[in-house]
Design a protein around this motif. Sequence first.
Motif, PDB file in Angstrom:
ATOM      1  N   ASP A  28       0.842  -1.189   0.000  1.00 20.72           N
ATOM      2  CA  ASP A  28       0.000   0.000   0.000  1.00 20.72           C
ATOM      3  C   ASP A  28       0.884   1.247   0.000  1.00 20.72           C
ATOM      4  OD1 ASP A  28      -1.342   2.094   2.189  1.00 20.72           O
ATOM      5  OD2 ASP A  28      -2.720   1.358   0.650  1.00 20.72           O
ATOM      6  N   SER A  29       0.413   2.305  -0.658  1.00 19.62           N
ATOM      7  CA  SER A  29       1.228   3.514  -0.802  1.00 19.62           C
ATOM      8  C   SER A  29       1.558   4.147   0.544  1.00 19.62           C
ATOM      9  CB  SER A  29       0.510   4.530  -1.694  1.00 19.62           C
ATOM     10  OG  SER A  29      -0.747   4.885  -1.145  1.00 19.62           O
ATOM     11  N   ALA A  35       7.563   3.193   5.358  1.00 23.68           N
ATOM     12  CA  ALA A  35       8.815   2.443   5.357  1.00 23.68           C
ATOM     13  C   ALA A  35       9.964   3.292   4.830  1.00 23.68           C
ATOM     14  CB  ALA A  35       8.656   1.184   4.506  1.00 23.68           C
ATOM     15  N   ARG A  36       9.678   4.079   3.812  1.00 19.39           N
ATOM     16  CA  ARG A  36      10.698   4.959   3.243  1.00 19.39           C
ATOM     17  C   ARG A  36      11.206   5.952   4.279  1.00 19.39           C
ATOM     18  NH1 ARG A  36       9.377   9.274  -1.648  1.00 19.39           N
ATOM     19  NH2 ARG A  36      11.461  10.199  -1.809  1.00 19.39           N
ATOM     20  N   ILE A 185       7.561   9.056  14.190  1.00 22.62           N
ATOM     21  CA  ILE A 185       6.126   9.272  13.969  1.00 22.62           C
ATOM     22  C   ILE A 185       5.550   8.216  13.034  1.00 22.62           C
ATOM     23  CG2 ILE A 185       4.427  10.868  12.992  1.00 22.62           C
ATOM     24  CD1 ILE A 185       6.279  13.157  13.885  1.00 22.62           C
ATOM     25  N   MET A 186       6.305   7.851  11.994  1.00 17.76           N
ATOM     26  CA  MET A 186       5.785   6.954  10.969  1.00 17.76           C
ATOM     27  C   MET A 186       5.915   5.481  11.324  1.00 17.76           C
ATOM     28  SD  MET A 186       4.510   8.847   8.623  1.00 17.76           S
ATOM     29  CE  MET A 186       4.442   8.097   6.997  1.00 17.76           C
ATOM     30  N   ALA A 206      13.785  -2.607  -3.167  1.00 16.84           N
ATOM     31  CA  ALA A 206      13.197  -1.338  -3.599  1.00 16.84           C
ATOM     32  C   ALA A 206      13.034  -0.374  -2.433  1.00 16.84           C
ATOM     33  CB  ALA A 206      11.851  -1.587  -4.275  1.00 16.84           C
ATOM     34  N   VAL A 207      12.541  -0.882  -1.291  1.00 17.43           N
ATOM     35  CA  VAL A 207      12.299   0.016  -0.165  1.00 17.43           C
ATOM     36  C   VAL A 207      13.618   0.475   0.457  1.00 17.43           C
ATOM     37  CG1 VAL A 207      12.163  -1.606   1.778  1.00 17.43           C
ATOM     38  CG2 VAL A 207      10.672   0.383   1.725  1.00 17.43           C
ATOM     39  N   LEU A 208      14.663  -0.351   0.389  1.00 17.87           N
ATOM     40  CA  LEU A 208      15.974   0.085   0.864  1.00 17.87           C
ATOM     41  C   LEU A 208      16.508   1.210  -0.016  1.00 17.87           C
ATOM     42  CD1 LEU A 208      17.740  -3.263   1.844  1.00 17.87           C
ATOM     43  CD2 LEU A 208      17.010  -1.427   3.377  1.00 17.87           C
TER      44      LEU A 208
END
Length: 290
Positions: A28-29, A35-36, A185-186, A206-208
Amino acid sequence: MRKGPLAVVGASVLWGTAGTAGLLVSADSVALAAARLVIGGTALALYAGAGLRSAFRPGLLPAAAAVAAYQLCFFAAVGRTGVAIGTVVAIGSGPVFTGLLSWFLHGSRPSGRWTVATTAAICGSAALIAGGGAQAGGEVVSGVLLALLGGLLYAFYTVMAAREIGRGVRPDAVMGVMFGGSAVIMLPILMANGVSWLGEPRGLAAVLYLGLGTTALSYFLYGRGLRTTPVATAATLALAEPAVAALLGLVVLGERLAPVSVAGLVLLALSLVAVAVPERRPERALESQP
């Protein structure tokens, strides 16, 4: 002085790759954005190290919240308006809000060249993305308002970061405080959305990259650029992001650019060059002393 704009453009180039990298992830966006920020914010905080304590300022706490809120507003806006309109409004309004906030809070009135070049860059961005023919979905009005709020939040944390850097605080420490705070916070948002998708090798890679490349490294460069680049100019140079995203779509994803998009890309490139080149100030002749 000349390296500052180059650092900002380098950060914008990295930001422009985020969309293509995000296509490799099935998450999900909102989870992807969380995660980013968690990965990138943690990396920036670790790099700053002991400098975090010296860089901590009360004004950076709202900025950290703004970093997190910007991500949520942006993705919520895109979900309501579509990628084209949401991106143009959020990214295009950023330089305008930045220039106005910098003028209102610090008395740094933007130059005439900045005004003309920023207007041209926003028009070029709109033409670049509108040429793709994307149609907006429902709830357009609320989506546009969220995108405008996102642009305001981006302008706020950029101006706050530039203020602290201008006072002599280390750029990496300022970014570490802001993005480290946003990571805190995230983190609950990431956990609430689930992290099972991080077990996929492609998704993890990709997320790394999104966290370390398009967040940690990019904002490290952006902070360095803010040392010598006026904050309003830096925000305009950041409009290189949609140009890079469009070029990657053309080269990597096999997308096609309509003639209006090509014209917008050229206009955007020319305006960015106009902003990046330092203005020449006439030297006043020294009067002879008796």
